[in-house]
Scaffold this motif. Sequence first.
Motif, PDB file in Angstrom:
ATOM      1  N   PRO A  84      13.644  -1.872 -26.443  1.00  0.00           N
ATOM      2  CA  PRO A  84      12.820  -0.674 -25.893  1.00  0.00           C
ATOM      3  C   PRO A  84      11.203  -0.632 -26.085  1.00  0.00           C
ATOM      4  O   PRO A  84      10.580  -0.492 -25.187  1.00  0.00           O
ATOM      5  CB  PRO A  84      13.088   0.538 -26.773  1.00  0.00           C
ATOM      6  N   TRP A  85      10.715  -1.218 -27.100  1.00  0.00           N
ATOM      7  CA  TRP A  85       9.024  -1.465 -27.244  1.00  0.00           C
ATOM      8  C   TRP A  85       8.662  -2.296 -25.974  1.00  0.00           C
ATOM      9  O   TRP A  85       7.593  -2.194 -25.534  1.00  0.00           O
ATOM     10  CB  TRP A  85       8.597  -2.028 -28.589  1.00  0.00           C
ATOM     11  N   ALA A  86       9.224  -3.439 -25.981  1.00  0.00           N
ATOM     12  CA  ALA A  86       8.946  -4.428 -24.979  1.00  0.00           C
ATOM     13  C   ALA A  86       9.076  -3.855 -23.600  1.00  0.00           C
ATOM     14  O   ALA A  86       8.215  -4.007 -22.755  1.00  0.00           O
ATOM     15  CB  ALA A  86       9.776  -5.628 -24.854  1.00  0.00           C
ATOM     16  N   ASN A  87      10.051  -3.146 -23.440  1.00  0.00           N
ATOM     17  CA  ASN A  87      10.286  -2.328 -21.901  1.00  0.00           C
ATOM     18  C   ASN A  87       9.274  -1.527 -21.810  1.00  0.00           C
ATOM     19  O   ASN A  87       8.564  -1.340 -20.547  1.00  0.00           O
ATOM     20  CB  ASN A  87      11.563  -2.051 -21.867  1.00  0.00           C
ATOM     21  N   ALA A  88       8.902  -0.710 -22.615  1.00  0.00           N
ATOM     22  CA  ALA A  88       7.965   0.356 -22.551  1.00  0.00           C
ATOM     23  C   ALA A  88       6.454  -0.147 -22.461  1.00  0.00           C
ATOM     24  O   ALA A  88       5.590   0.155 -21.724  1.00  0.00           O
ATOM     25  CB  ALA A  88       7.713   1.016 -23.904  1.00  0.00           C
ATOM     26  N   THR A  89       5.997  -1.555 -22.900  1.00  0.00           N
ATOM     27  CA  THR A  89       5.016  -2.062 -22.768  1.00  0.00           C
ATOM     28  C   THR A  89       4.909  -2.636 -21.418  1.00  0.00           C
ATOM     29  O   THR A  89       3.903  -2.592 -20.516  1.00  0.00           O
ATOM     30  CB  THR A  89       4.739  -3.315 -23.867  1.00  0.00           C
ATOM     31  N   THR A  90       5.988  -3.151 -20.981  1.00  0.00           N
ATOM     32  CA  THR A  90       5.907  -3.737 -19.331  1.00  0.00           C
ATOM     33  C   THR A  90       5.580  -2.630 -18.666  1.00  0.00           C
ATOM     34  O   THR A  90       4.903  -2.780 -17.721  1.00  0.00           O
ATOM     35  CB  THR A  90       7.401  -4.632 -19.252  1.00  0.00           C
ATOM     36  N   ALA A  91       6.303  -1.393 -18.850  1.00  0.00           N
ATOM     37  CA  ALA A  91       6.264  -0.321 -17.770  1.00  0.00           C
ATOM     38  C   ALA A  91       4.815   0.059 -17.823  1.00  0.00           C
ATOM     39  O   ALA A  91       4.190   0.530 -17.030  1.00  0.00           O
ATOM     40  CB  ALA A  91       7.214   0.773 -18.310  1.00  0.00           C
ATOM     41  N   MET A  92       4.151   0.244 -19.173  1.00  0.00           N
ATOM     42  CA  MET A  92       2.802   0.767 -19.332  1.00  0.00           C
ATOM     43  C   MET A  92       1.861   0.019 -18.565  1.00  0.00           C
ATOM     44  O   MET A  92       0.917   0.297 -17.855  1.00  0.00           O
ATOM     45  CB  MET A  92       2.655   0.644 -20.867  1.00  0.00           C
ATOM     46  N   VAL A  93       1.961  -1.423 -18.691  1.00  0.00           N
ATOM     47  CA  VAL A  93       1.041  -2.214 -17.954  1.00  0.00           C
ATOM     48  C   VAL A  93       1.318  -1.994 -16.441  1.00  0.00           C
ATOM     49  O   VAL A  93       0.064  -1.971 -15.678  1.00  0.00           O
ATOM     50  CB  VAL A  93       1.436  -3.920 -18.406  1.00  0.00           C
ATOM     51  N   ALA A  94       2.486  -2.021 -16.131  1.00  0.00           N
ATOM     52  CA  ALA A  94       2.791  -1.977 -14.245  1.00  0.00           C
ATOM     53  C   ALA A  94       2.248  -0.548 -13.978  1.00  0.00           C
ATOM     54  O   ALA A  94       1.449  -0.216 -12.966  1.00  0.00           O
ATOM     55  CB  ALA A  94       4.072  -1.854 -14.296  1.00  0.00           C
ATOM     56  N   GLY A  95       2.477   0.605 -14.782  1.00  0.00           N
ATOM     57  CA  GLY A  95       1.741   1.797 -14.572  1.00  0.00           C
ATOM     58  C   GLY A  95       0.206   1.873 -14.607  1.00  0.00           C
ATOM     59  O   GLY A  95      -0.385   2.525 -13.729  1.00  0.00           O
ATOM     60  N   ALA A  96      -0.465   1.009 -15.492  1.00  0.00           N
ATOM     61  CA  ALA A  96      -1.747   0.967 -15.353  1.00  0.00           C
ATOM     62  C   ALA A  96      -2.351   0.466 -14.102  1.00  0.00           C
ATOM     63  O   ALA A  96      -3.408   0.784 -13.669  1.00  0.00           O
ATOM     64  CB  ALA A  96      -2.341   0.182 -16.854  1.00  0.00           C
ATOM     65  N   ALA A  97      -1.501  -0.561 -13.848  1.00  0.00           N
ATOM     66  CA  ALA A  97      -2.100  -1.206 -12.370  1.00  0.00           C
ATOM     67  C   ALA A  97      -1.885  -0.331 -11.325  1.00  0.00           C
ATOM     68  O   ALA A  97      -2.657  -0.393 -10.385  1.00  0.00           O
ATOM     69  CB  ALA A  97      -1.209  -2.325 -12.338  1.00  0.00           C
ATOM     70  N   GLU A  98      -0.941   0.392 -11.266  1.00  0.00           N
ATOM     71  CA  GLU A  98      -0.765   1.574 -10.340  1.00  0.00           C
ATOM     72  C   GLU A  98      -1.998   2.545 -10.653  1.00  0.00           C
ATOM     73  O   GLU A  98      -2.439   2.867  -9.505  1.00  0.00           O
ATOM     74  CB  GLU A  98       0.373   2.235 -10.485  1.00  0.00           C
ATOM     75  N   ARG A  99      -2.218   2.608 -11.615  1.00  0.00           N
ATOM     76  CA  ARG A  99      -3.210   3.702 -11.897  1.00  0.00           C
ATOM     77  C   ARG A  99      -4.821   3.336 -11.211  1.00  0.00           C
ATOM     78  O   ARG A  99      -5.475   4.044 -10.872  1.00  0.00           O
ATOM     79  CB  ARG A  99      -3.359   4.015 -13.298  1.00  0.00           C
ATOM     80  N   VAL A 100      -4.826   2.015 -11.444  1.00  0.00           N
ATOM     81  CA  VAL A 100      -6.282   1.211 -11.150  1.00  0.00           C
ATOM     82  C   VAL A 100      -6.005   1.588  -9.404  1.00  0.00           C
ATOM     83  O   VAL A 100      -7.021   2.058  -8.843  1.00  0.00           O
ATOM     84  CB  VAL A 100      -6.183  -0.049 -11.559  1.00  0.00           C
ATOM     85  N   ARG A 101      -4.679   1.226  -8.793  1.00  0.00           N
ATOM     86  CA  ARG A 101      -4.877   1.334  -7.182  1.00  0.00           C
ATOM     87  C   ARG A 101      -5.239   2.785  -6.938  1.00  0.00           C
ATOM     88  O   ARG A 101      -6.041   2.989  -6.012  1.00  0.00           O
ATOM     89  CB  ARG A 101      -3.691   0.995  -6.932  1.00  0.00           C
ATOM     90  N   GLU A 102      -4.687   3.874  -7.596  1.00  0.00           N
ATOM     91  CA  GLU A 102      -4.953   5.152  -7.125  1.00  0.00           C
ATOM     92  C   GLU A 102      -6.137   5.350  -7.485  1.00  0.00           C
ATOM     93  O   GLU A 102      -7.083   6.115  -6.767  1.00  0.00           O
ATOM     94  CB  GLU A 102      -3.907   6.100  -8.136  1.00  0.00           C
ATOM     95  N   PHE A 103      -6.975   5.182  -8.664  1.00  0.00           N
ATOM     96  CA  PHE A 103      -8.463   5.522  -8.862  1.00  0.00           C
ATOM     97  C   PHE A 103      -9.251   4.955  -7.856  1.00  0.00           C
ATOM     98  O   PHE A 103     -10.133   5.719  -7.498  1.00  0.00           O
ATOM     99  CB  PHE A 103      -8.623   5.069 -10.416  1.00  0.00           C
ATOM    100  N   LEU A 104      -9.104   3.661  -7.214  1.00  0.00           N
ATOM    101  CA  LEU A 104      -9.901   3.019  -6.378  1.00  0.00           C
ATOM    102  C   LEU A 104      -9.586   3.505  -4.959  1.00  0.00           C
ATOM    103  O   LEU A 104     -10.004   3.043  -3.969  1.00  0.00           O
ATOM    104  CB  LEU A 104      -9.656   1.569  -6.415  1.00  0.00           C
ATOM    105  N   ASP A 105      -8.594   4.588  -4.779  1.00  0.00           N
ATOM    106  CA  ASP A 105      -8.309   5.102  -3.646  1.00  0.00           C
ATOM    107  C   ASP A 105      -7.688   4.046  -2.540  1.00  0.00           C
ATOM    108  O   ASP A 105      -8.154   3.721  -1.497  1.00  0.00           O
ATOM    109  CB  ASP A 105      -9.312   5.702  -2.823  1.00  0.00           C
ATOM    110  N   ASP A 106      -6.723   3.020  -3.181  1.00  0.00           N
ATOM    111  CA  ASP A 106      -6.069   2.089  -2.446  1.00  0.00           C
ATOM    112  C   ASP A 106      -4.836   2.698  -1.451  1.00  0.00           C
ATOM    113  O   ASP A 106      -3.798   2.753  -2.006  1.00  0.00           O
ATOM    114  CB  ASP A 106      -5.575   0.996  -3.352  1.00  0.00           C
ATOM    115  N   ARG A 107      -5.254   3.020  -0.234  1.00  0.00           N
ATOM    116  CA  ARG A 107      -4.216   3.848   0.493  1.00  0.00           C
ATOM    117  C   ARG A 107      -3.007   3.058   0.632  1.00  0.00           C
ATOM    118  O   ARG A 107      -2.003   3.477   1.245  1.00  0.00           O
ATOM    119  CB  ARG A 107      -4.914   4.606   1.622  1.00  0.00           C
ATOM    120  N   SER A 108      -3.318   1.793   0.931  1.00  0.00           N
ATOM    121  CA  SER A 108      -2.246   1.011   1.428  1.00  0.00           C
ATOM    122  C   SER A 108      -0.978   0.876   0.231  1.00  0.00           C
ATOM    123  O   SER A 108       0.269   1.137   0.648  1.00  0.00           O
ATOM    124  CB  SER A 108      -2.557  -0.648   1.346  1.00  0.00           C
ATOM    125  N   ALA A 109      -1.508   1.013  -0.878  1.00  0.00           N
ATOM    126  CA  ALA A 109      -0.418   1.262  -2.034  1.00  0.00           C
ATOM    127  C   ALA A 109       0.485   2.834  -1.844  1.00  0.00           C
ATOM    128  O   ALA A 109       1.720   2.627  -1.795  1.00  0.00           O
ATOM    129  CB  ALA A 109      -1.149   1.244  -3.334  1.00  0.00           C
TER     130      ALA A 109
END
Length: 407
Positions: free
Chosen positions: A69-94
């Motif tokens: 579970p901790w490894a899965n949570a960390t993997t998900a956190m990193v993927a979520g952070a990448a998504e957060r960066v996309r949103e913050f930069l207004d990447d509309r393609s995403a």
Amino acid sequence: MAGPDPRAELRELAAWQRPLRADFPIVAANPEQAYLDSAATSQKPRRVLDAVHTYLTTSNANAGRGSYPWANATTAMVAGAAERVREFLDDRSAKAEGGGGPSSVHFTSGTTEGLRTVARDWLPLLLSDGDEIVVPYGDHRANLDPWLEARDLLAAQGVRITVRELPCQAGTGDYDARALAGLVGPRTRFVAVTHVHHVYGADMNVHRIREAVGPDVPICLDAAQSVGHQPLSVADLDVDFLVFSGHKALALPGTGAVWARGERGPAFRPGGWAGTPNTAGIASLAAALDWLEAAGVERIARWTAALASVLTDGLSRMPAYEVLGCRSSLAADTEVQRRGSIVTFRHHGIGSQDLGFILFSHGFMVRSDDHCQAGRDPRDGSVRVSLHVHNTLEEMEKLLTALAKLQ
Ligand SMILES: Cc1ncc(COP(=O)(O)O)c(C=O)c1O
């Protein structure tokens, strides 16, 4: 063009700013000191520190490996952070494509590593013998050295490319889009620019660079001084790479990211094997972007521009000082160079290093050197005041009083 009265702007925003300032523990604990060096690195709000503490005390593990579970949570956190960066930069393609899209996000230690990543992993795929690139020679050296290194590495492999200097206007440091249009030719394959200049504090009007280079040439934007300081949209700016430092945007030291559009030029995703990422730093970056969005980046921009305006107005009335770069302007006219959160100046009689020490003895933490500007003699220094949302009108007034005494 005259902008709104900066003091009226500050009065209007004061009730909004007060609790945000109180949210920075290091600022709250040092009321007699004014941190005026956010362009070098930012202070961190409580929520960011809490996010790091929570991550490290609840699910710290490696990312992209392990299935507990901790490894899965960390993997998900990193993927979520990448998504957060996309949103913050207004990447509309995403958004349009349900979160995937052709764009990608790569975490780095900061802008320097990010620009080097673009130079090392993408640029060679864009270039063949005889091609040209255009890069800035008067910006941060992090946005020059990697391109020159790439040229030399390619030359060692028999691929000769020409590096052209992105022309600037004398005085303001703003890019000269008209001169650039004359430089761009059929062999131009890549242009590197900076969004907000780290010495002049100016918005470099990069939308005009896209107009000048046309629709097909990839543009790489150094956004070290704009992310978290002003609203920013990769869709509007129409750039292909955006590189920034998380640590300048309220996240932990050792954080940053490259966003790559992947539509113009190669849709290459570098680093099949990325090694262990800075997971705590990435957790802090996601929390910092949340904090900035909740605070309101547009209001942060108005607040710091108004403070910068008070400072430049005060300095312009003191003949002993020279303010570098563009005139302060809060005007919305995009052809006018707008000053954001940075004011850099010199005293005609006191060396900048000395001035920095004197200001520190009055409680002001400023930067006083050559600011890593490409092509500068390290002795050719100046004093830089760089602001963030925790700074106040009172700090600017005290600073102006101290500067006036030094005239
Ligand atoms: C415009 C600009 N680009 C690049 C950098 C380098 O950033 P870092 O030290 O986070 O790699 C800076 C840092 O001051 C900067 O202001």
